[in-house]
Design a protein around this motif. Structure first.
Motif, mmCIF file in Angstrom:
data_model
loop_
_atom_site.group_PDB
_atom_site.id
_atom_site.type_symbol
_atom_site.label_atom_id
_atom_site.label_comp_id
_atom_site.label_asym_id
_atom_site.label_seq_id
_atom_site.Cartn_x
_atom_site.Cartn_y
_atom_site.Cartn_z
ATOM 1 N N LEU B 26 41.275 43.312 32.282
ATOM 2 C CA LEU B 26 40.054 43.561 33.045
ATOM 3 C C LEU B 26 39.985 42.673 34.277
ATOM 4 O O LEU B 26 39.606 43.110 35.363
ATOM 5 C CB LEU B 26 38.846 43.289 32.137
ATOM 6 N N LEU B 27 40.370 41.403 34.096
ATOM 7 C CA LEU B 27 40.178 40.448 35.191
ATOM 8 C C LEU B 27 41.348 40.393 36.164
ATOM 9 O O LEU B 27 41.161 40.123 37.330
ATOM 10 C CB LEU B 27 39.970 39.041 34.612
ATOM 11 N N LEU B 30 43.716 45.044 36.219
ATOM 12 C CA LEU B 30 43.011 46.192 36.793
ATOM 13 C C LEU B 30 42.771 46.025 38.299
ATOM 14 O O LEU B 30 43.150 46.901 39.078
ATOM 15 C CB LEU B 30 41.696 46.409 36.044
ATOM 16 N N PRO B 31 42.197 44.893 38.719
ATOM 17 C CA PRO B 31 42.037 44.717 40.177
ATOM 18 C C PRO B 31 43.375 44.770 40.917
ATOM 19 O O PRO B 31 43.480 45.351 41.990
ATOM 20 C CB PRO B 31 41.406 43.335 40.313
ATOM 21 N N GLY B 34 44.647 48.187 41.342
ATOM 22 C CA GLY B 34 43.899 48.818 42.428
ATOM 23 C C GLY B 34 44.532 48.492 43.767
ATOM 24 O O GLY B 34 44.654 49.344 44.641
ATOM 25 N N LEU B 35 44.971 47.246 43.874
ATOM 26 C CA LEU B 35 45.631 46.793 45.096
ATOM 27 C C LEU B 35 46.887 47.617 45.360
ATOM 28 O O LEU B 35 47.132 48.093 46.463
ATOM 29 C CB LEU B 35 45.995 45.324 44.915
#
Lengths: 346, 280
Positions: B26-27, B30-31, B34-35
């Protein structure tokens, strides 16, 4: 390419939660219920809007019996625009350049394309221009743009790639070179190249450049917005600096607009529009002048004529055909500015 | 350090592992994915052109070079500071302890401004250095100085507890067995602190790679000379070129990941070597 949801997913989720609850709380803005506005602005307007918000709140309450609280957010103009694109619930934006506001339409359809025609004077209720700040006594004898490209003159201006304000500086220099006798695209480019050869440091923002010039003692001349120059000479470094107004400069028009999607969602359109309209009122114009922005109102400007010397001003529409064209030709990757440093950039 | 997998403190290996994956996913994952997805809006040719432009190459060189130099400087001087803090009792020691953490707590912009003030031509340090012909502010050296400043606590704080665990007896024993001070350090103490030193190096290095706030003030941001990678990313964002910004970020991320992975493997290897030695 819509709003940037994926990147700060975690934040976005929590923000969405917050904004929902806050919009529920302040949705109906009729009657005497309190209302809040968020004005997302750029850095040097902090003091101006602190005064203006108080004046508007007083006027609005007297007229409509409704309490209005205006929250302010300040930062680099481009960064602020991106925050709004990414979902910051701004009711109005008051930024440094129209290009950043254009992006609210292009990237997220938050406002209509013709936003700039909705208010008077290109939606810029106050203006400024680009001037020079030199050290006391003007030891290098700086009088006009031509003096900035002389050998041995060190010029301080921020990086136009990162600072919206600095783009006005650059365009002012370009416009001067283009419009002078015998000027052409080629001579303007040569002028800009020579100018930036004299720039030893490219700070990322305007306040950074001011610090470099004022505190570090670097450079003979600082290219700055007139309002920042006044702040520096009148309030920060009394008796240490002087303002030199060039013969020709650019009319810097920091534009304002209501963010349609946000005000419609929050039901704050009426008050947000009144807020911006009030910038054009006598009181709004007086406050702009007090914070060293040039007022649009002839009457108010006449009162402060001693403060703002007459300069031959050109607009970005005159010389560059608008912000989008200027941005693409000069500041995007591979544009004129990059070619100063990377000769064969693509 | 090595908690044996048979003696568990937390309940339920599966539960805690599952939670760890969820949390990291999650931390971090996932971000970051997205990148990566964002860069897919570029064609391969566009991506390649963006990440190999002359400015980007110069920026990678500066960022990785200065970060490496800063982390290495911190390994040497951070070890020294940690040593002094652990082995000596002197007046003002608590003050020094607190000072070490200051770069952690200080907003990076403040650090950048302060360092620039000190090192610019009219600053306290800069005045004298410039007389010697050494320019620090607005050069790549200045970038390294800022990165050294922010990285110091990482080395000190990782090495310190390990040093505290090494008894003075060990040094004394080595001395009675005829070891010279240098031998004591190189063959007895150093192998023990090497893993911690490597961890400190990794942390300081990784922190330096991503540093923006303090560097932009002291670097001067001159294209091809003192532009760091994070600044390049910001300039792309100023053009609303999200895809270009993420392309650079992806290169940065991949390179950092590979480097950190390499350091971690090195770490594991040195740790194993240590255990093998102490097993004798």
């Amino acid at each position: 390419m819509r709003t940037q949801i994926l990147l700060p997913l975690f934040l976005a989720l929590s923000l969405a939660g917050c904004s929902k609850s806050s919009s529920d709380a302040s949705a109906p803005s009729k009657g005497t219920e309190d209302v809040t506005l968020l004005n997302v602005s750029y850095d040097p307007t902090r003091e101006l809007y602190a005064d203006f918000n108080a004046a508007f709140a007083k006027q609005w309450e007297a007229k409509h019996g409704q309490k209005v609280t205006i929250k302010q957010s300040h930062g680099g103009s481009g960064k602020q625009a991106r925050a709004v694109i990414d979902g910051l619930d701004a009711d109005v934006v008051t930024l440094a350049l129209a290009y950043d506001v254009d992006m609210l339409h292009d990237k997220a359809q938050l406002i209509p394309q013709n936003w700039q025609t909705r208010l008077l004077d290109n939606s810029a209720p106050y203006t400024s221009t680009i001037v020079f700040v030199v050290r006391k006594g003007n030891p290098k004898g700086i009088k006009d743009w031509e003096d900035l490209v002389k050998e041995g003159v060190s010029v301080i201006t921020p990086n136009p790639k990162t600072s919206g304000g600095a783009r006005w500086n650059y365009l002012a220099a370009w416009g001067y070179a283009l419009r002078k006798q015998g000027g052409s695209e080629a001579t303007a480019q040569a002028f800009i190249e020579k100018l930036f050869r004299n720039v030893p440091v490219l700070d990322s923002g305007a306040r950074g450049s001011t610090t470099t010039f004022a505190e570090r003692g670097l450079g003979d001349v600082l290219i700055a917005w007139e309002n920042e120059a006044f702040l520096l000479t009148k309030e920060v470094g009394k008796d240490k600096f002087e303002i030199v107004v060039p013969s020709v400069s650019i009319l810097a028009e920091p534009p304002v607009t209501v963010v349609d999607k946000n005000v419609d969602k929050r039901g704050t359109r009426a008050v947000a529009e009144a807020y911006l309209q009030y910038l054009y009122s006598d009181e709004g114009q007086e406050l702009a002048a007090k914070h060293y922005y040039r007022p649009r109102s002839q009457a108010v400007a006449a009162k402060h004529a001693a403060l703002f010397p007459k300069v031959s001003l050109f607009t970005i529409a005159d010389v560059f055909g608008g912000w989008k064209k200027a941005q693409a030709a000069h500041f995007d990757d591979g544009g004129v500015f990059d070619r100063i440093y990377v000769p064969q950039a693509r | 350090m090595a908690v044996s997998s048979r003696r568990r403190v937390l309940p339920g290996f599966r539960l805690s592992l599952g939670f760890s994956w969820f949390y990291l996913g999650l931390l971090v994952l996932l971000p970051l994915s997205g990148l990566f997805l964002r860069t897919f809006t570029l064609t391969w040719a566009q991506f390649w052109e963006t990440v190999t432009s002359a400015r980007a190459l110069a920026a990678y060189q500066l960022t990785f070079g200065a970060s490496l130099a800063a982390a290495l400087a911190n390994v040497v001087f951070g070890l020294l500071v940690a040593w002094v803090l652990v082995r000596y009792r002197f007046p003002g020691r608590d003050l020094v302890e607190a000072l070490v953490d200051l770069p952690f707590a200080l907003p990076t912009a403040v650090a950048g401004l302060t360092l620039t003030t000190l090192f610019s031509a009219n600053g306290w340090y800069g005045r004298h250095l410039e007389a010697l012909g050494l320019k620090v502010a607005y050069t790549s050296l200045g970038v390294a100085v800022a990165l050294t400043f922010i990285g110091l606590p990482f080395v000190v704080r990782t090495v310190q507890p390990v040093l505290e665990d090494i008894d003075v007896d060990v040094e004394e024993a080595a001395a009675t067995l005829g070891a010279t001070p240098w031998q004591t350090f190189a063959r007895v103490l150093f192998p023990g602190i090497l893993p911690a030193l490597l961890s400190g190096f990794t942390l300081a290095f990784a922190r330096a790679l991503g540093e923006y706030g303090s560097v932009v003030f002291i670097s001067g941001n001159m294209p091809l000379r003192t532009e760091i990678v994070p600044l390049l990313i910001i300039t792309k964002l100023e053009q609303y070129d999200y895809a270009g910004a993420t392309a650079i970020a992806v290169v940065m991320l991949t390179a950092s990941f590979l480097l950190l992975l390499a350091v971690n493997l090195l770490h594991r290897w040195s740790h194993r070597r240590l255990e093998a030695r102490s097993g004798h």
